[in-house]
Design an enzyme around this catalytic site. Structure first.
Site, short mmCIF file in Angstrom:
data_model
loop_
_atom_site.label_atom_id
_atom_site.label_comp_id
_atom_site.label_asym_id
_atom_site.label_seq_id
_atom_site.Cartn_x
_atom_site.Cartn_y
_atom_site.Cartn_z
N ASP A 1 0.85 -1.18 0.00
CA ASP A 1 0.00 0.00 0.00
C ASP A 1 0.89 1.25 0.00
O ASP A 1 1.47 1.58 1.01
CB ASP A 1 -0.96 0.01 1.20
CG ASP A 1 -0.28 -0.38 2.52
OD1 ASP A 1 0.68 -1.18 2.52
OD2 ASP A 1 -0.74 0.11 3.57
N GLU B 1 13.06 1.28 6.50
CA GLU B 1 12.14 0.26 5.99
C GLU B 1 12.26 0.01 4.50
O GLU B 1 11.89 -1.07 4.02
CB GLU B 1 10.69 0.66 6.31
CG GLU B 1 10.25 1.94 5.63
CD GLU B 1 8.77 2.23 5.82
OE1 GLU B 1 8.00 1.30 6.08
OE2 GLU B 1 8.39 3.41 5.70
#
Length: 612
Positions: free
Chosen positions: A332, A520
């Protein structure tokens, strides 16, 4: 019907009774027809709270208009902050005070929220960097900072309490995340923390027992969806470093999760779908992503609600459903899910059969079959055969639907028409290699295209599209790097895997050396720039980055010392379990004496030897 039907929708067990049930007594939450409609402009539609262990705090339902007003007024820059904040009084009392004060002269919403809510801490607040240490030493020292001890129940927290310790990703991600955890576990294994791997697996089994599935994360606002189903891969990883008998403790939970993903399959005619399962036009069964709540995500409420206001009211429910299904995918957002890569409103996620999701479920079915066969109780052989047959049927269906012979590549498929999404190739095509779904010829063709188009200076790029979304170019993500490298390695391309590993680790180490951070995601196309895109700034910590970096670093060290193989991965473990079953029968070994580690390493690559 080869599998037991999922429990009835909208059935819920609360309180001690829920905890008293065994793993097989599972509760399904929410049906696709039970969720409330999304709010119209300026209003908030009430909906029932999904309760866990007796009426836990669900911010949108508990706060109503106050929730809408706080989120749309951007009281916090990140919408997730408010859903993680803790009310300092009973929510009903805060709502009454807000109703009485909001229209008064000089009312300050920000001050009101500051008075009645305690903001959450950043999950990486305790992370400290020491430039004198190597990246690997830093990561090992991070585990305690990212580990959470068993939770205590708090009726004013959206956190679903877990009974065992677990690792959080870091930054704004203060809770456990489903698919992140598999890649975090790779590093925990290399750090010798099998105790923590086991406690996290026990937590996921607990969530299945108490909520009916493994949610996106352990928050009440995540209960409408799951994430890529890596539970079987986690069990396989644990089994490869312990023994098969130890993995049997999660067999019931694995079967229950399979029932969750296959709910409604027995009622479908060709060309129909229900929740997460699709019956293709040829009658085969495959799966898609879904969410049971067609409304804004509470943790991204302002973003979803604002975008939806630009659509006709009749189109908003489908938009919200597709936004949430995209979140269930873990990607997403990405051009992968969008008809128009420049327009988030064109999401079509629920219309697609994802190649990686179905590769995961293939692995899940094979793992269940292997564990049933290994356990060898009365009736296990028949159940094992049903799951093995389902896995092979899924494999054949996926290869027929998703593999394009002319392109030599796997694509997602529009299930209503059977059309492959050929205009947007993605790194998800590595999943059929990682889980051994592809034939040898297919694996070689996919690896060649990954090398030709996806390999960049910092590793594999996620897609070839620059949309501004975070799961697109120029970004590379640790889970996809790992599956890409180990997928091509499984099909004989160790040279490509080693090249990608060297580039990715060099980028990780360069970023660590210059910033003291493990982040990340990374820009793999311009390694001088930080990654960007998405709804929030790039986060520090970071669970899956740490796990993959440690696993790859250890693999690199083994390679340098002359030890080959991919110890620590979960690829091929289901097949290794099958080999173990044969060994046990032939040699009459007891379960506690059987170990998977050696077979696990030897089996990597066996998927490339099996013809369709």
């Amino acid at each position: 019907m080869p599998f037991p039907a999922a429990p009835p929708a909208a059935r819920l067990v609360r309180g001690p009774a829920a905890r008293a049930f065994g793993i097989a007594a599972l509760i399904a939450i929410g049906g696709c027809g039970t969720a409330a409609r999304p709010p119209s402009a300026g209003t908030v539609a009430p909906r029932a709270t999904v309760a866990v262990d007796g009426g836990r705090y669900d911010p949108p339902a508990a706060l109503g208009r106050l929730f809408h007003d706080v989120q749309t007024a951007r009281v916090f820059p990140d919408s997730k902050t408010f859903v993680d904040a803790r009310p300092l009084a009973p929510p009903a009392e805060i709502v009454r005070r807000y109703a009485a004060a909001r229209d008064s002269a000089g009312f300050d919403l920000r001050a009101f929220v500051g008075r009645w809510f305690e903001a959450p801490r950043d999950a990486s607040a305790n992370v400290r960097s020491d430039g004198a240490k190597s990246m690997e030493e830093h990561i090992r020292l991070l585990w305690p900072a990212l580990t959470r001890q068993p939770d205590r129940a708090d009726a004013r927290s959206s956190l679903i309490p877990l009974p065992n310790a677990y690792v959080v990703p870091g930054g704004r991600f203060r809770e456990v995340y489903y698919w992140d955890s598999y890649f975090t576990m790779l590093g925990l294994v290399e750090s010798g923390r099998m105790d923590l791997v086991r406690s996290m697996l026990d937590n996921f089994a607990y969530l299945i027992r108490t909520t009916g599935h493994i949610p996106n994360g352990n928050r009440t606002y995540y209960l409408g969806r799951s994430q890529p189903p890596f539970f079987a891969a986690m069990v396989s990883l644990y089994a490869s470093h312990a023994d098969t008998a130890a993995a049997l403790r999660w067999l019931d939970a694995l079967e229950a999760e399979h029932a969750f993903w296959m709910d409604g399959a027995d009622r479908l005619a060709p060309g129909e779908a229900h929740r997460r399962v699709v019956r293709m036009r040829d009658g085969s069964l495959l799966n898609r992503y879904w969410d049971d709540r067609p409304e804004p995500r509470p943790e991204s409420y302002r973003e979803d609600w604002t975008t939806a206001q630009t659509l006709p009211e009749g189109a908003r429910e489908a938009f919200y459903r597709n936004v949430r299904a995209s979140a269930e995918s873990g990607w997403d957002f990405s051009s992968r899910w969008m008809r128009d890569p420049a327009d988030l409103r064109t999401l079509e996620t629920t219309e697609l059969v994802p190649v990686d999701l179905n590769s995961l479920l293939y692995h899940q079915e094979r793992t269940i079959a292997a564990l049933r066969a290994f356990r060898a109780r009365a009736g296990d052989a028949e159940v094992a055969a049903r799951y093995a047959r389902a896995a092979e049927e899924r494999r054949r269906a996926l290869l027929a639907a998703a593999y394009d012979i002319a392109d030599g590549f796997f694509y997602d498929v529009r299930w209503r028409t059977g059309e492959r999404v050929r205009d947007r190739p993605t790194l998800a095509a590595a999943a059929p290699l990682y889980f051994g779904v592809a034939t040898p010829e297919q694996g070689r063709a996919v690896a060649a295209r990954l090398q030709r188009e996806f390999l960049k200076p910092g590793g594999f790029v996620t897609t070839l599209v620059r949309s501004g979304q975070q799961w697109d170019a120029p970004n590379g993500w640790p889970p996809l790097e790992w599956m890409g490298m180990e997928g091509v390695r499984r099909y004989g391309r160790a040279d490509l895997a080693d090249t990608a590993r060297a580039r990715w680790l060099a980028l990780n180490r360069k970023t660590w050396s210059s910033t003291g951070r493990m982040v990340e995601k990374y820009d793999v196309m311009d390694i001088t720039r930080p990654a960007g895109g998405g709804e929030y700034p790039t986060q520090d910590g970071f669970g899956w980055t740490n796990g993959v970096a440690l696993a790859l670093s250890a693999q690199e060290a083994r390679r340098t010392s002359g030890m080959i193989g991919t110890a620590g991965t979960a690829t091929g473990v289901a097949s290794a379990m099958g080999d173990i079953v044969k060994m046990r029968v032939n040699s009459r070994l007891q379960p506690h004496a059987v170990r998977l580690r050696g077979l696990h390493r030897r089996e990597a690559g066996s998927g490339a030897r099996r013809e369709r």
